[in-house]
Design an enzyme around this catalytic site. Structure first.
Site, PDB file in Angstrom:
ATOM      1  N   GLN A  82      -6.032   2.147   4.315  1.00 19.49           N
ATOM      2  CA  GLN A  82      -7.177   1.670   3.540  1.00 19.49           C
ATOM      3  C   GLN A  82      -8.455   1.778   4.366  1.00 19.49           C
ATOM      4  OE1 GLN A  82      -7.200   0.623   0.236  1.00 19.49           O
ATOM      5  NE2 GLN A  82      -9.409   0.649   0.500  1.00 19.49           N
TER       6      GLN A  82
ATOM      7  N   LYS B 123      -3.825  -1.964  -5.881  1.00 22.26           N
ATOM      8  CA  LYS B 123      -2.822  -0.911  -5.675  1.00 22.26           C
ATOM      9  C   LYS B 123      -1.409  -1.489  -5.710  1.00 22.26           C
ATOM     10  CE  LYS B 123      -6.144   1.913  -3.195  1.00 22.26           C
ATOM     11  NZ  LYS B 123      -6.824   2.140  -1.926  1.00 22.26           N
TER      12      LYS B 123
ATOM     13  N   ASP C  24      -3.223   9.943  -0.109  1.00 19.53           N
ATOM     14  CA  ASP C  24      -4.656  10.054  -0.388  1.00 19.53           C
ATOM     15  C   ASP C  24      -5.163  11.492  -0.367  1.00 19.53           C
ATOM     16  OD1 ASP C  24      -6.574   8.327  -1.250  1.00 19.53           O
ATOM     17  OD2 ASP C  24      -7.212   7.649   0.711  1.00 19.53           O
TER      18      ASP C  24
END
Length: 290
Positions: free
Chosen positions: A98, A54, A121
């Site tokens: 994460q 990422k 997200d």
């Protein structure tokens, strides 16, 4: 007939190239660069790889990366305080925790702390609620990536029977809603579905998102179906070397399906591309308001 490969890796590159050009246009008119903050806790090797990927993707397209790595001794409250600070940081447009987190943490509680407009997200209840209502909002990255793959390959969903195998809040449930939004007729199947093969054989569009290596076999697939494999499972050879497989028995199923995503190189790269897209969309919304 051998299935046509749906190349998510190539599509992700195209999306990233477009985002890079868009960001440079913003910088040219004296706007700041968009910023993404990824929070990682502990030393999970797979998570470390995902976070690195990422951060590299951010760098490649000219997006600022505000990575924060914490030892697993950090407290829930300390993480919540960091998220609150990032919510207020004008240079941060997207925040991602994460997953998975070490067991002692309340992951849902942390996701709820992220400001909905910075929820890169797409997992905040407000954004999931907007998806249910068909309103504009940040979308869950992996399901949004699947939808982009289908759209880019001009796969018509209207009136088609779609079966999603898997009911997680990360993939199965939001993906079912996105397919409904495109007028597909949707069935969600799962580990307790009776006679699963009979259900999957009805699907014009079959999506596997269960995390079980190669569980979807050729006899479970309708001839000429479109097969999307969301699973990423790491297996080992006898000599200890690791390799990746999906939830679909690829070599078998490609002989039956009309289209299929490979693993790796299918849905995985699109998850990162949609994370960057979400962050850019959040950035654009905030820049336009200022």
């Amino acid at each position: 007939m051998v299935a046509q490969i749906l190349d998510g890796k190539n599509l992700a590159k195209k999306i990233q190239s477009r985002l890079q050009a868009d960001i440079e246009k913003q910088v040219a008119i004296k706007n700041r660069r968009p910023g993404l903050a990824v929070l990682m806790v502990g030393d999970n090797p797979a998570s470390a790889v995902y976070v690195r990927n990422k951060e590299k993707a951010c760098q490649k397209i000219g997006m600022e990366s505000f990575g924060k790595h914490f030892p697993d001794t950090v407290s829930q409250k300390e993480l919540e305080n960091v998220i609150e600070e990032l919510n207020c940081d004008r240079n941060v447009d997207g925040i991602l925790v994460q997953l998975p987190l070490p067991e002692k943490f309340d992951a849902v509680g942390l996701l709820h702390k992220i400001a909905p407009e910075k929820d890169a997200d797409g997992l905040h209840p407000e954004n999931l609620g907007k998806l249910v209502r068909g309103e504009k909002g940040l979308r869950s990255c992996t399901p949004a990536g699947v939808m982009e793959i289908l759209a880019d390959n001009n796969i018509d969903l209207e009136g088609k029977k779609a079966v999603v195998v898997g009911r997680s809040i990360l993939v199965g449930k939001p993906l079912a809603l996105m397919l409904l939004e495109k007028n597909a007729t949707v069935t969600i199947a799962h580990s307790r579905t009776e006679n699963l093969a009979a259900v999957t054989r009805e699907a014009d569009i079959l999506i596997a998102a269960v995390g079980k290596p190669e569980m979807i076999t050729a006899d479970m697939v309708k001839p000429s179906a479109v097969v999307i494999d969301v699973g990423i499972n790491r297996l080992e050879t006898e000599d200890g070397k690791g390799y990746l497989v999906g939830d679909v028995a690829y070599e078998q199923v490609k002989e039956v399906a009309s289209y299929i995503t490979p693993v790796p190189g299918g849905v995985g790269p699109m998850t990162v591309a949609m994370l960057l897209q979400n962050t850019y969309d959040s950035y654009l919304n905030r820049v336009e308001k200022n």
